[in-house]
Design a protein around this motif. Structure first.
Motif, PDB file in Angstrom:
ATOM      1  N   SER A   1      41.232  48.918  40.262  1.00  0.00           N
ATOM      2  CA  SER A   1      41.575  47.954  39.555  1.00  0.00           C
ATOM      3  C   SER A   1      43.184  48.034  39.590  1.00  0.00           C
ATOM      4  O   SER A   1      43.641  46.743  39.751  1.00  0.00           O
ATOM      5  CB  SER A   1      41.172  47.851  38.134  1.00  0.00           C
TER       6      SER A   1
ATOM      7  N   GLU B   1      41.081  37.827  37.051  1.00  0.00           N
ATOM      8  CA  GLU B   1      39.831  38.465  37.670  1.00  0.00           C
ATOM      9  C   GLU B   1      39.818  39.956  37.459  1.00  0.00           C
ATOM     10  O   GLU B   1      39.252  40.710  37.313  1.00  0.00           O
ATOM     11  CB  GLU B   1      39.158  37.790  38.933  1.00  0.00           C
TER      12      GLU B   1
ATOM     13  N   ASP C   1      40.055  41.339  34.130  1.00  0.00           N
ATOM     14  CA  ASP C   1      38.637  41.449  33.835  1.00  0.00           C
ATOM     15  C   ASP C   1      37.987  42.727  34.321  1.00  0.00           C
ATOM     16  O   ASP C   1      37.194  43.336  33.763  1.00  0.00           O
ATOM     17  CB  ASP C   1      37.899  40.178  33.878  1.00  0.00           C
ATOM     18  N   GLU C   2      38.250  42.894  35.670  1.00  0.00           N
ATOM     19  CA  GLU C   2      37.862  44.087  36.569  1.00  0.00           C
ATOM     20  C   GLU C   2      38.358  45.398  35.623  1.00  0.00           C
ATOM     21  O   GLU C   2      37.460  46.080  35.339  1.00  0.00           O
ATOM     22  CB  GLU C   2      38.314  44.069  37.708  1.00  0.00           C
TER      23      GLU C   2
ATOM     24  N   HIS D   1      33.945  40.658  39.209  1.00  0.00           N
ATOM     25  CA  HIS D   1      35.239  40.367  39.055  1.00  0.00           C
ATOM     26  C   HIS D   1      36.195  40.860  40.194  1.00  0.00           C
ATOM     27  O   HIS D   1      37.160  39.980  40.413  1.00  0.00           O
ATOM     28  CB  HIS D   1      35.898  40.727  37.660  1.00  0.00           C
TER      29      HIS D   1
ATOM     30  N   LYS E   1      35.733  38.355  43.068  1.00  0.00           N
ATOM     31  CA  LYS E   1      36.432  37.154  42.920  1.00  0.00           C
ATOM     32  C   LYS E   1      37.861  37.176  42.898  1.00  0.00           C
ATOM     33  O   LYS E   1      38.731  36.108  43.543  1.00  0.00           O
ATOM     34  CB  LYS E   1      36.208  36.517  41.371  1.00  0.00           C
TER      35      LYS E   1
ATOM     36  N   GLU F   1      25.472  36.142  39.041  1.00  0.00           N
ATOM     37  CA  GLU F   1      25.988  36.259  37.758  1.00  0.00           C
ATOM     38  C   GLU F   1      25.153  35.473  36.641  1.00  0.00           C
ATOM     39  O   GLU F   1      24.712  36.004  35.691  1.00  0.00           O
ATOM     40  CB  GLU F   1      27.321  35.576  37.319  1.00  0.00           C
TER      41      GLU F   1
END
Length: 330
Positions: A150, A126, A129-130, A107, A110, A91
């Motif tokens: 996701s 996470e 966010d993904e 993401h 994580k 990152e």
């Protein structure tokens, strides 16, 4: 004359750099293939070599990919803190924020780590966010697949927490995405989602709906000759347990077990031996003993192998750091 000499040297450097980048990409490809083949130490070594070269020539994409593949290996052996460090390294690379697919993958990984660590609030952040960054991907196929994964990740997270309604909502969203994907090319993904829906309807006590999706899964497995059948049979087994038919449950658990043995997936075989042992415990002491002994043997072997692999992986990473420090001093 000086200008011509400088130009020749510059062209030579460009050529060397191109060859080196090609070497890094080859190592990363080899690392990926080793990972797919569950050769985790080999995958780690190739990625670490690629990372070392990438940092020497400041090849950003190589640094990001290498770190991510190292993190994937570490996740597989439950070295979660170390995996997070390599994701962080990826990152911090200059070009990371310019690449949405890398952001999505970061993401996702994580989210997986926090789920395995039972840090569910962190995992949800996470995976959300993904999902958010998946929507920004420009390639339609890549975007749809990423959105699908996701929603599946969120559904798995909620299922772990026994949040059945939230699980179902996200599986329904995944199913809507799935309709956009070619059935034949994504048949395994269809089977995976149908299995998830079959299980969640089972948990909601909607048995007829559960069987509908399990039957759909079985039809696709037969039609496209998909080798991974154990998950479908395992959920069929759960269904027959639910309706009190232990004979049919054992039939499907046996099929699932055979498939895991054929595919050489000892972790799944271990769990199925335990399930079958539990079913035989009251009425067939011989088969109970057979399956329980197999379960114990596989568990011990798996735990020992995992401990040895973890030790080798961490030892390799420590040695790599020592070599790096030594070269810096030299």
């Amino acid at each position: 004359m000086k200008f011509i000499l400088f130009l020749i040297l510059n062209l030579q450097l460009i050529n060397i750099n191109a060859q080196t980048i090609e070497e890094v990409d080859k190592k990363i490809a080899d690392s990926y293939q080793a990972f797919v083949n569950v050769q985790l130490l080999e995958s780690l070594i190739k990625s670490k070599e690629a990372l070392t070269i990438s940092k020497k020539i400041n090849y950003s994409e190589g640094i990001i990919k290498s770190n991510i593949y190292i993190a994937k290996v570490l996740i597989e052996i439950a070295q979660y803190s170390e995996a997070l460090e390599f994701i962080k390294d990826a990152e911090q690379t200059s070009s990371f924020k310019k690449s949405k697919p890398f952001i999505v993958e970061s993401h996702r990984l994580k989210g997986m780590i926090y789920t395995y660590m039972n840090l569910y609030d962190n995992a949800e952040i996470e995976f959300r966010d993904e999902l958010y960054f998946s929507k920004t991907l420009k390639n339609p196929l890549q975007r749809n697949l990423s959105l699908l994964w996701s929603y599946q990740n969120l559904s798995f997270l909620y299922e772990e927490q026994k949040k059945i309604d939230s699980t179902f909502i996200n599986l329904s969203k995944a199913q809507n995405i799935l309709k956009e994907l070619d059935l034949e090319k994504n048949s395994i993904t269809y089977v995976s989602l149908y299995n998830q829906l079959g299980r969640i309807f089972l948990l909601k006590n909607k048995l007829d709906s559960s069987v509908i999706y399990l039957n759909k899964s079985e039809e696709l497995i037969k039609k496209y000759k998909i080798p991974y059948t154990y998950s479908t049979d395992q959920i069929y087994g759960e269904y027959f347990i639910k309706i009190g038919d232990s004979i049919k449950a054992i039939f499907h658990y046996d099929k699932a077990l055979k498939n895991t043995i054929d595919l050489n997936i000892p972790k799944e075989s271990q769990e199925l031996h335990y399930t079958l042992a539990s079913l035989y415990k009251k009425n067939n002491i011989e088969k109970y003993t057979q399956h329980y002994n197999q379960f114990t043997e596989l568990k011990n072997t798996y735990d020992n192998n995992n401990a040895v692999l973890s030790s080798k992986v961490l030892e390799y990473l420590i040695d790599s750091e020592k070599d790096k420090i030594k070269h810096q001093k030299d």
